[in-house]
Design a protein around this motif. Structure first.
Motif, PDB file in Angstrom:
ATOM      1  N   LEU A 113       0.823  -1.215   0.000  1.00 26.57           N
ATOM      2  CA  LEU A 113       0.000   0.000   0.000  1.00 26.57           C
ATOM      3  C   LEU A 113       0.856   1.263   0.000  1.00 26.57           C
ATOM      4  O   LEU A 113       0.531   2.240  -0.687  1.00 26.57           O
ATOM      5  CB  LEU A 113      -0.951  -0.001   1.196  1.00 26.57           C
ATOM      6  N   ALA A 114       1.958   1.261   0.751  1.00 24.98           N
ATOM      7  CA  ALA A 114       2.828   2.441   0.784  1.00 24.98           C
ATOM      8  C   ALA A 114       3.434   2.668  -0.606  1.00 24.98           C
ATOM      9  O   ALA A 114       3.541   3.815  -1.068  1.00 24.98           O
ATOM     10  CB  ALA A 114       3.923   2.271   1.833  1.00 24.98           C
ATOM     11  N   GLY A 115       3.815   1.586  -1.272  1.00 23.73           N
ATOM     12  CA  GLY A 115       4.327   1.710  -2.642  1.00 23.73           C
ATOM     13  C   GLY A 115       3.264   2.284  -3.574  1.00 23.73           C
ATOM     14  O   GLY A 115       3.524   3.221  -4.339  1.00 23.73           O
ATOM     15  N   ASP A 116       2.063   1.748  -3.488  1.00 25.82           N
ATOM     16  CA  ASP A 116       0.950   2.258  -4.305  1.00 25.82           C
ATOM     17  C   ASP A 116       0.735   3.750  -4.048  1.00 25.82           C
ATOM     18  O   ASP A 116       0.508   4.529  -4.986  1.00 25.82           O
ATOM     19  CB  ASP A 116      -0.351   1.509  -3.978  1.00 25.82           C
ATOM     20  N   ALA A 117       0.798   4.133  -2.776  1.00 25.29           N
ATOM     21  CA  ALA A 117       0.555   5.537  -2.406  1.00 25.29           C
ATOM     22  C   ALA A 117       1.651   6.444  -2.978  1.00 25.29           C
ATOM     23  O   ALA A 117       1.362   7.548  -3.464  1.00 25.29           O
ATOM     24  CB  ALA A 117       0.485   5.687  -0.890  1.00 25.29           C
ATOM     25  N   LEU A 118       2.912   5.974  -2.968  1.00 19.55           N
ATOM     26  CA  LEU A 118       4.010   6.790  -3.508  1.00 19.55           C
ATOM     27  C   LEU A 118       3.920   6.938  -5.024  1.00 19.55           C
ATOM     28  O   LEU A 118       4.190   8.016  -5.565  1.00 19.55           O
ATOM     29  CB  LEU A 118       5.368   6.208  -3.107  1.00 19.55           C
ATOM     30  N   LEU A 119       3.549   5.854  -5.700  1.00 18.74           N
ATOM     31  CA  LEU A 119       3.393   5.929  -7.160  1.00 18.74           C
ATOM     32  C   LEU A 119       2.303   6.945  -7.516  1.00 18.74           C
ATOM     33  O   LEU A 119       2.478   7.788  -8.404  1.00 18.74           O
ATOM     34  CB  LEU A 119       3.048   4.537  -7.711  1.00 18.74           C
ATOM     35  N   THR A 120       1.193   6.884  -6.802  1.00 21.63           N
ATOM     36  CA  THR A 120       0.073   7.802  -7.054  1.00 21.63           C
ATOM     37  C   THR A 120       0.465   9.235  -6.719  1.00 21.63           C
ATOM     38  O   THR A 120       0.132  10.173  -7.453  1.00 21.63           O
ATOM     39  CB  THR A 120      -1.138   7.362  -6.212  1.00 21.63           C
ATOM     40  N   LEU A 121       1.198   9.393  -5.621  1.00 26.00           N
ATOM     41  CA  LEU A 121       1.654  10.725  -5.211  1.00 26.00           C
ATOM     42  C   LEU A 121       2.606  11.324  -6.247  1.00 26.00           C
ATOM     43  O   LEU A 121       2.554  12.528  -6.540  1.00 26.00           O
ATOM     44  CB  LEU A 121       2.335  10.633  -3.839  1.00 26.00           C
ATOM     45  N   ALA A 122       3.460  10.475  -6.808  1.00 27.39           N
ATOM     46  CA  ALA A 122       4.410  10.942  -7.833  1.00 27.39           C
ATOM     47  C   ALA A 122       3.661  11.554  -9.008  1.00 27.39           C
ATOM     48  O   ALA A 122       3.999  12.644  -9.482  1.00 27.39           O
ATOM     49  CB  ALA A 122       5.284   9.776  -8.304  1.00 27.39           C
ATOM     50  N   VAL A 123       2.633  10.859  -9.472  1.00 24.00           N
ATOM     51  CA  VAL A 123       1.836  11.361 -10.594  1.00 24.00           C
ATOM     52  C   VAL A 123       1.182  12.678 -10.211  1.00 24.00           C
ATOM     53  O   VAL A 123       1.175  13.641 -10.983  1.00 24.00           O
ATOM     54  CB  VAL A 123       0.756  10.326 -10.994  1.00 24.00           C
ATOM     55  N   ASP A 124       0.649  12.712  -9.015  1.00 27.30           N
ATOM     56  CA  ASP A 124      -0.063  13.903  -8.547  1.00 27.30           C
ATOM     57  C   ASP A 124       0.874  15.115  -8.481  1.00 27.30           C
ATOM     58  O   ASP A 124       0.519  16.211  -8.920  1.00 27.30           O
ATOM     59  CB  ASP A 124      -0.645  13.597  -7.168  1.00 27.30           C
ATOM     60  N   VAL A 125       2.066  14.916  -7.949  1.00 29.28           N
ATOM     61  CA  VAL A 125       3.038  16.012  -7.832  1.00 29.28           C
ATOM     62  C   VAL A 125       3.416  16.541  -9.213  1.00 29.28           C
ATOM     63  O   VAL A 125       3.451  17.749  -9.447  1.00 29.28           O
ATOM     64  CB  VAL A 125       4.303  15.528  -7.077  1.00 29.28           C
ATOM     65  N   LEU A 126       3.673  15.619 -10.133  1.00 27.53           N
ATOM     66  CA  LEU A 126       4.104  16.047 -11.467  1.00 27.53           C
ATOM     67  C   LEU A 126       2.942  16.682 -12.235  1.00 27.53           C
ATOM     68  O   LEU A 126       3.137  17.660 -12.975  1.00 27.53           O
ATOM     69  CB  LEU A 126       4.684  14.851 -12.238  1.00 27.53           C
ATOM     70  N   GLU A 127       1.745  16.140 -12.026  1.00 30.15           N
ATOM     71  CA  GLU A 127       0.542  16.664 -12.688  1.00 30.15           C
ATOM     72  C   GLU A 127       0.358  18.155 -12.374  1.00 30.15           C
ATOM     73  O   GLU A 127      -0.084  18.929 -13.209  1.00 30.15           O
ATOM     74  CB  GLU A 127      -0.664  15.852 -12.197  1.00 30.15           C
ATOM     75  N   ARG A 128       0.719  18.538 -11.142  1.00 27.86           N
ATOM     76  CA  ARG A 128       0.574  19.944 -10.749  1.00 27.86           C
ATOM     77  C   ARG A 128       1.501  20.858 -11.548  1.00 27.86           C
ATOM     78  O   ARG A 128       1.296  22.069 -11.598  1.00 27.86           O
ATOM     79  CB  ARG A 128       0.889  20.121  -9.260  1.00 27.86           C
ATOM     80  N   ALA A 129       2.572  20.293 -12.134  1.00 26.69           N
ATOM     81  CA  ALA A 129       3.476  21.100 -12.946  1.00 26.69           C
ATOM     82  C   ALA A 129       2.859  21.402 -14.312  1.00 26.69           C
ATOM     83  O   ALA A 129       3.406  22.196 -15.084  1.00 26.69           O
ATOM     84  CB  ALA A 129       4.812  20.382 -13.124  1.00 26.69           C
ATOM     85  N   ALA A 130       1.698  20.760 -14.589  1.00 24.28           N
ATOM     86  CA  ALA A 130       0.917  21.061 -15.800  1.00 24.28           C
ATOM     87  C   ALA A 130       1.728  20.914 -17.079  1.00 24.28           C
ATOM     88  O   ALA A 130       1.648  21.735 -17.975  1.00 24.28           O
ATOM     89  CB  ALA A 130       0.305  22.468 -15.703  1.00 24.28           C
TER      90      ALA A 130
END
Lengths: 335, 335
Positions: A120-137
Motif C-alpha cells: 500500500l505504501a508503494g501504491d501511495a508513492l506511485l500515485t503521489l508521484a503522478v499527482d506532484v508532477l501533474e501539478r506542474a501542468a
C-alpha cells in the motif's frame, strides 16, 4: 576510488528535501508513518530519526538537467520529487518481491510493518508521484513518467523471471538493467529538461545522458554486489552470489563460452544454498571468464557515451562539470 | 430480488470493452498475459477464454454521467477505462494482501502466477489508468483519479488494520467503506461529468450520486458476504463470518450494546477457526442485534440520497431512468 558525490549533487538535496517532505505530508497518517520510516526520517515508533536516505541521484539529475538548459533548478522540482517517489515506490515493492529483509542497514518495510503495508505504501508513492508532477501542468512530462514506470515494471518482471532460468542471454540481461535502472534515470534527466523548457533536441540529449548514466550505475552496482566491501555496501561479502543472482557479470560469465562459465553454470544449477567455498569459487570463475573486466569496460563505455551526449549538449560550464563529475562518481564509487 | 443490470449499463460494455482491450494491448507481453487472465479474457495458458469480467459498474457510471450532462458517452471513454483499470489494480493487490485464492470462480493471479506477478500487474494497471486519462488532457480529471486512488488505499489500509482489532467503531467502518468502494464510484461519475464538460454543480451532484451508490453497493456486498446464496455469489455460505471479517453488519452488531453483540464479540475474540455451528450462531446474533435490519435500512438511505442527487440534477429522462435503475439494481441484486 572515490565515493564522494559532487557538491552540486549534494547541494540539490537542500531544494529537494523540503519539497519531498511537503509531498509526503499530504498522505494519510497510516501511509505517512510507513513512508517516513522507509525514507529514513523516523524510526519504527514514528520518532524523528536521521537514518540517511539514498543517494538521491535521480532528483539531482532532474535539477541539473533543468540547469543544463539554462533554467533555474526550481523549475524541475516537481519532476525531481516525482522521480524520487517513483524510485521509492519501486524499492518498497521490490523488497516484498525479492524477500529482502534489510535496506540501508535497517529492516525493510514489509519485514517491520507487514506485506500489506509495504504494498500500500508503494501504491501511495506511485500515485503521489503522478499527482506532484501533474501539478506542474506539463502533460509531456507526466507521460514521460508513466512510460518510465511501465519500463521499470517490465525490468523488475524480467528480473523475477530470470530467477528460474539458467539460459538468460547478455542482451536480455542488459535490457532488464535498462528497465530497472536506465528508464528512471533517463526520465529524471528528460523531465528536468522538459520542465526547464529545454528544446526537444536538448531534452533528447539529456535523456540519452541519463540512460547511459543509469546503465553505468547498474553495472557498477552489479560489480559491488559481488566484489564490494561489506563495510561500504552494508551487504555480506559476495552477497549476490549467495542468492545466485543473475546480474550482468554473472550472465556475461555464463555466456562467455569458456570453461569457467561452464563451471559457474554447474554451481548455479545446484538448488541448495552454496557453501562459503563455492561462493568464492563463483567469484573467481566470473573473474577468470573475463566477465569482470568486460562488465567494467562496458560501464566505462556507457560513461563515455554519456560524455558524448554532454559534449554535444554543451551546457553552461559549471553544470557540464557537475554532470561529468556525476558520471565519474557513478563508476568510481565503492558503495 | 433481481440481479439484472439495466440495459443502459450492459450497453456501455460495447463501448468500453474495445477501449479497455486497446489500453491493455499497450502493456508489455509479460504483464499483458497476467492482466488478460485477470480480466477473464484468457485462461492460464494464454488461450482465449470468456470467463466473464466483473459487473463493470464503474465504467458504466462514467459513461452515464457524461450523458447526464448531455454529452455523448464517448466523451467519457478515457475516464471509464481509467476507473476500470484502477478497480482491477486494487483487486490484484487486495487479493495478495487478503490471501484470497479465488475470484470470479477462478484462481487469483497471485495464486496462479505468484505474488510478484500480481504486484507488478497491479502496478502496471495503475500506471496505465493514469496514462489513459492523461491523454484526455483534462488535468482536473487526472487529479480526481489520483485523489480517489489515495482514498482507496486508505480504505484498504483501514480494512487490513481492522483485522487485528475488536474495537472498530461504526463510523470508522463506514469511512473504510467510503474509501474502499465509495471513492472510486464517486470518481467514475465525477470524471464522466468532467469529460462531458458538465458544469461544476452538475459534476458535484454526480460525484455525490456516485458516492452514495458506492456506499449502498458496499453495504449490500457486506450483507451478501453473510447471507448471499453460494450459487449466486460463488462464495461459501456465511463466507465473511468464517474469516471473522469486520464488515459493516458485523461492526454494527458488535457496537449494538445488545447481549447479542456481546456474544458475537466473544465468538470474534477466539483465534481458532470457527466451527460450522459457531458460524451459524454468529449470523443469528447479527440478525438479532438489529444489525442486519440497520445495514439494510442504511443501504436504502444511501439509495435515497443518490435519488435526491438525481432529482436535483434532472438529467435527460432516459439517462435519469438508467441511473435510477442502477441504484435499484445495487440494492436488490443477489450476487
Amino acid at each position: 576510488m572515490t565515493s564522494t558525490l559532487p557538491a552540486e549533487v549534494t547541494a540539490t538535496r537542500t531544494l529537494v528535501q523540503p519539497a519531498l517532505r511537503e509531498a509526503v505530508r499530504s498522505l494519510q497518517p497510516a501511509m505517512r508513518r510507513v513512508v517516513s520510516y522507509h525514507l529514513g526520517w523516523t524510526d519504527e515508533h514514528g520518532q524523528p530519526a536521521d537514518a540517511g536516505g539514498g543517494k538521491a541521484l535521480r532528483p539531482a539529475l532532474a535539477l541539473l538537467a533543468a540547469q543544463a538548459v539554462k533554467a533555474a533548478p526550481e523549475a524541475a522540482l516537481p519532476g525531481a520529487v516525482a522521480v524520487e517517489l517513483v524510485h521509492n515506490f519501486s524499492l518498497l515493492h521490490d523488497d516484498v518481491m525479492d524477500g529482502d529483509v534489510e535496506r540501508r542497514h535497517r529492516p525493510t518495510v514489509w519485514r517491520l510493518f507487514g506485506t500489506p503495508a509495504a504494498i500500500l505504501a508503494g501504491d501511495a508513492l506511485l500515485t503521489l508521484a503522478v499527482d506532484v508532477l501533474e501539478r506542474a501542468a506539463d502533460p509531456v512530462a507526466t507521460r514521460c513518467l508513466t512510460a518510465a514506470v511501465q519500463h521499470l515494471i517490465t525490468g523488475q518482471s524480467a528480473d523475477v523471471d530470470f530467477e528460474n532460468r539458467l539460459d538468460v542471454g547478455v542482451g536480455e540481461c542488459l535490457d532488464m538493467a535498462a528497465g530497472k535502472t536506465g528508464a528512471l534515470m533517463r526520465c529524471a534527466a528528460q523531465v528536468g529538461a522538459l520542465l526547464g523548457r529545454g528544446s526537444p533536441v536538448a531534452a533528447g540529449l539529456l535523456a540519452e545522458f541519463g540512460s547511459n548514466l543509469g546503465m553505468a550505475f547498474q553495472l557498477v552496482d552489479d560489480l559491488l554486489g559481488i566484489w564490494g566491501s561489506p563495510e561500504d555496501t552494508g551487504k555480506p561479502v559476495l552477497a549476490d552470489l549467495r542468492v545466485r543472482k543473475k546480474s550482468v557479470p554473472v550472465v556475461a560469465a555464463l555466456n562467455s563460452g569458456t570453461e569457467y562459465g561452464a563451471a559457474l553454470r554447474e554451481l548455479y544449477r545446484n538448488p541448495d544454498p552454496p557453501t562459503e567455498e563455492e561462493v568464492h569459487t563463483m567469484a573467481e570463475l566470473i573473474e577468470r571468464s573475463g566477465a569482470l573486466a568486460w562488465t567494467r569496460e562496458r560501464a566505462h563505455r556507457y560513461v563515455g557515451e554519456a560524455g558524448t551526449c554532454l559534449d554535444r549538449l554543451a551546457p553552461p560550464e559549471p553544470i557540464h562539470a557537475a554532470l561529468r563529475d556525476l558520471t565519474l562518481f557513478v563508476v568510481e564509487r565503492d558503495r
